[in-house]
Design an enzyme around this catalytic site. Structure first.
Site, PDB file in Angstrom:
ATOM      1  N   CYS C 149     -13.706  17.271 -19.633  1.00  0.00           N
ATOM      2  CA  CYS C 149     -14.321  15.975 -19.322  1.00  0.00           C
ATOM      3  C   CYS C 149     -14.870  15.329 -20.580  1.00  0.00           C
ATOM      4  O   CYS C 149     -14.721  14.115 -20.781  1.00  0.00           O
ATOM      5  CB  CYS C 149     -15.386  16.125 -18.241  1.00  0.00           C
ATOM      6  N   ASN C 150     -15.486  16.110 -21.450  1.00  0.00           N
ATOM      7  CA  ASN C 150     -15.964  15.553 -22.711  1.00  0.00           C
ATOM      8  C   ASN C 150     -14.795  15.159 -23.602  1.00  0.00           C
ATOM      9  O   ASN C 150     -14.846  14.142 -24.304  1.00  0.00           O
ATOM     10  CB  ASN C 150     -16.818  16.587 -23.463  1.00  0.00           C
TER      11      ASN C 150
END
Lengths: 342, 342, 342, 342
Positions: C149-150
């Site tokens: 996600c990052n």
């Protein structure tokens, strides 16, 4: 002379709160910190917010030399607490924060906590630690049992009213809203931030919360007859605080008068003017309890509300207040910190 | 002898925080509370968390008799502050929490705050209130200018490094994460709970935040040349706290050494062991600042992080620390409260 | 014809998010839900917010009949995922949300995740699931590896700039602020509400976060040379959201132009007008990513910021977008839900 | 054929929530957005979370051409609403979200809202919008009055029980816990994040909350006699959600049976199995209402609890559900979005 203090169960929230309060207490010094699961660690590692303090490392409880200890706070889980305290020196002053010595009748203890009591003699000796109502007994006690945090909050509003006979005993309802830290530092899915934040719910609904044991015992005692109330706690997405909303049958003026007489000289219980209501944000981090009374639009019905910080006035602050009494220190010493707002 | 204290702007958060801290300060007494917009009200009404204290009511500032006042905290908005202070007795000791006397050059003030300075003589007299770096000047100052809360945090990590020449001056980046109370108690749509909770964003991006005026002034001063850093604040859904993440070019060991030498004897700045990082939750409600240093995987790059409470070490705690110095009281008096966690 | 969908790891947050999104997807039906630890329970018990849906009960993964399944989402922990997927039918379409197939080089995988890869052939086959940059490959892929996600958030702002050569490659800094749900539903002390709420901190500081493996791989690929950035994630007390603040050397106008060209036709990436900045609150619960560009006061430096919801665009929404492509369904189907604010 | 929709008061939270829901409604199109105070601005500026939508700009209400409008939602403050609606075309279908048409008796309106009603004829025409109990009337109504969000929640648990005669009417207590967005987007000190976060309190205690007018009207109607309940709302630090805890005298089994019969076929009211309790987190962002029933330990007493999202089922979702009925669209259209958790 500075009193030497031990804290057992120092790796939990109530243990840390005790350290926070004692840190600026001029008459106490922390001599030993016990925490079996985190023994060997420094307090700065377990609770980095205390890193500026010069504290002993955490040790296993059986490694502590109690010879020079003046008073021991016991912030362990129930059942563990009675086992540990049974093995402590018999003349050591103890303030226990667990549930183990709150109920006088061993049958009541077993009913609410599910296991038989293994230290019945100690249970007989223990004094119930609701300071404002057991002050004299606490002064001369060796073992004081801290109250449940919800039990303290509910009693602050209902106990004087039941004792004075100004409310009906049949339909008392106590709707509580509790902050998250009351559940402690244990690893449970329902205590995760992602589960709790931005949501709230009731739990232990229908009369199953263990603090009812204390309500039953104490309210029946002051009423001189069996009293059973309804009690519903709710978990609120805030770290600290208990707000107790009590619904009673009685006249608001008479109720306010009874509370004013009861708490007029108490250093930590603040009765608000008639019609005003308290908020948990205004007692956060402090030993104060704010109490408000409002008449309902329906004649003869009144709402009484109390707010306190569960970790301070609801547990560790109460414990320190009791310890002050037991050690013949001024009762308010170390406890006059103003609430932290915002 | 107990010092008599006045607080102007007592209805804001920094004013309330001053009262909270002074409440347990053995050498100070609050003699007057000024707040024009809420004059006539009791402090218990404006800030119910202070209701247990015996405080004077709020009054208009021009109604205060400063004759017996030893020191006045001025927690007013910028521009108002310079006007009010200009009218105060010329020998009154003052700690100003506004932005009005932080910048030495009136042109800088006008550039960042948009209005010409109307008290240039006072501005010359004022000492910049970053205690750890201006301690001697503060002791003998009449007027001390409290720093910006972000400006203090950033300087705690960058100032010693710039002064010591252990980091490059060209590519310094300061990424700040600020709690909500830093924006004060003013009524703005973007400060509503429903707007802020559960979300976060950057603001004043690109070098427009006013605290850059302080960074430019102070960093250039210690570097002996013009220094301009990048600074991006972010608003975080928490009431208190500033976390400053600094990205610098320099060796982590040398950086840690410089900070250790700088802060080794400081009572409120805690340098963490190499590789550990601070959290705002571990300084909340206290005057402590935690500082951590971590080497990046890329050689020659280091991350330096500081955490403090914007209302305490970032403003009112700093102000009290400076007031202690100005009044010849022990510097830490009233400020050793442990952080409140959880 | 409605596609039959299986979800493995349905008792975690990304599994629940997949169910939420598919619930209103007209072309998909959930045929099987696998979750070994909670097998036998109803989804309504594990996730009461889904109780209105008619869903199959959770079962052990090896009890699922994959014969009629058109596509399987795999939301299991890394390492477990490669073992499970190795045992699935070789012609089953799979979108994996774990880290197991994101890195092409088995040595990179072992370096970042600490264990040797046990399904190297599958790893070769997998397509990296950053939809906007691998759309064509995804359409014809059998196995798609969802991004970190990052890693997705950082690539949305930096990848086009690196590819276009409009920023310097030496001093790229990515300062991330991540919501709590990114850490999943696992029982860790530092994920408790009482630990996280009202505080924030950096973690994996100095270049140790595993998503750096993706940045290194992808940025080096588009640059045609080794690129290493600095990356510091921070944990913020909010349930959902990633805010990525990128500090780059380059001209803001050129940067905005590159992003406008890149994302002009993308349904989910919204480039804000020059100078505006995004907030996580404005993408919460949605598949949108907002991107903003601001010139710094220092010439030649620019701040680029992206906001997305880690559970939606950062994982489950991305996964569904990729699944739509793999199943020849319109890419935006089921994903046009507007963000939930406030 | 797609229905053309106007929303008046589109710059408030209920207006934005209507847009969010209608955004994925296949049978409606937003043709006009009115908001006098922010007229001239784009919706993307007022609510950036809606920036991906192709929406008309905000305009002054008197600039809207209602000729082609099929239905108008009116999300204006009370008093303003009756004035604006009086000036709208007499054949325009309207769903009003204000309090102006909820009470049938103009004297009741004046008593609770403090001003005489200026559109008494419209008031007579209006149908009370509690969908599950006024479905048939709503289908043929021209003007539907959305209920108060608290009023809806309380009625979902109490109304069927009063109608069925399974609970006593004398001692009904409704203790509500409300999220912050229910107070709207207005600028009030007590709605600031720094004031609300981490604290909670009761308000409108003693029977002064305006939604009591609805309870009195509706409960008396179904009981066939005057019914007056006690009602205490509490403000909780969460953006969305209402949790209603009802204390009634009656048998839990009978109560559960009545609710099961009432809601068995309702698409949005989920009755939990006996003994289970709802949480606001499990309905967030959705049109669902969860209801639970628990017997108290005291025989003859029962706790009934409902949870819903005040902005969705409590106002804008209810409004859309009613609009569907009025426009002969399937009642659930656009409303089956699953709750957003975590």
């Amino acid at each position: 002379m500075t009193k030497q203090i031990a804290i057992l169960g120092a790796s939990g929230y109530t243990g840390a709160e005790l350290v926070r309060l004692i840190a600026t207490h001029p008459g106490m010094e922390i001599a030993a910190l016990g925490a079996n699961s985190k023994a060997g660690q420094s307090m700065a590692r377990v609770f980095p917010h205390l890193r500026h303090l010069d504290l002993p490392d955490l040790v296993k409880i059986d490694e502590i030399d109690f010879a020079g200890i003046d008073l021991c706070f016991c912030a362990l889980p129930h059942k563990t607490s009675q086992e540990v305290i049974s093995a402590l020196p018999k003349d050591l002053k103890i303030v226990d924060l667990s549930a183990d010595f709150r109920l006088r009748d061993p049958a009541d203890y077993e009913k609410w906590y599910g296991n038989p009591h293994s230290a019945v003699e100690l249970q007989k000796e223990a004094v119930y630690g609701l300071t404002e109502f057991y002050r004299d007994e606490i002064k001369s006690a060796r073992l004081v049992a801290g109250t449940g945090c919800n039990a303290a909050t509910g009693q602050y509003i209902l106990r004087p009213l039941i004792a004075a006979g100004v409310i009906g005993l049949e339909d008392i309802i106590l709707d509580l809203k509790c902050g998250v830290s009351g559940a402690g530092r244990s690893l449970k899915e329902n205590l995760l931030h992602a589960e709790l934040s931005e949501g709230y719910h009731a739990y232990a609904v229908g009369g199953t919360h263990r603090h009812l044991g204390e309500f039953d015992q104490e309210f029946s005692k002051v009423a001189g007859r069996d009293v059973r109330i309804q009690f519903t706690p709710h978990l609120i997405p805030a770290n600290r605080g208990i707000l107790a909303t009590g619904y009673v049958k009685g006249e608001a003026e008479a109720i306010h008068d009874v509370l004013a007489a009861q708490y007029g000289n108490e250093p930590f219980i603040e009765l608000l003017p008639m019609g005003e209501v308290p908020s948990t944000r205004h007692v956060r981090g402090s030993n104060f309890c704010h109490v408000g009374v409002v008449a309902d639009r329906i004649p003869g019905k009144t709402i009484v509300i109390a707010a306190l910080d569960n970790l301070t006035k609801g547990s560790s602050g109460q414990a320190l207040q009791n310890a002050n009494l037991m050690l013949n220190i001024q009762e308010t010493e170390g406890l006059m910190l103003a609430p932290v707002f915002p």
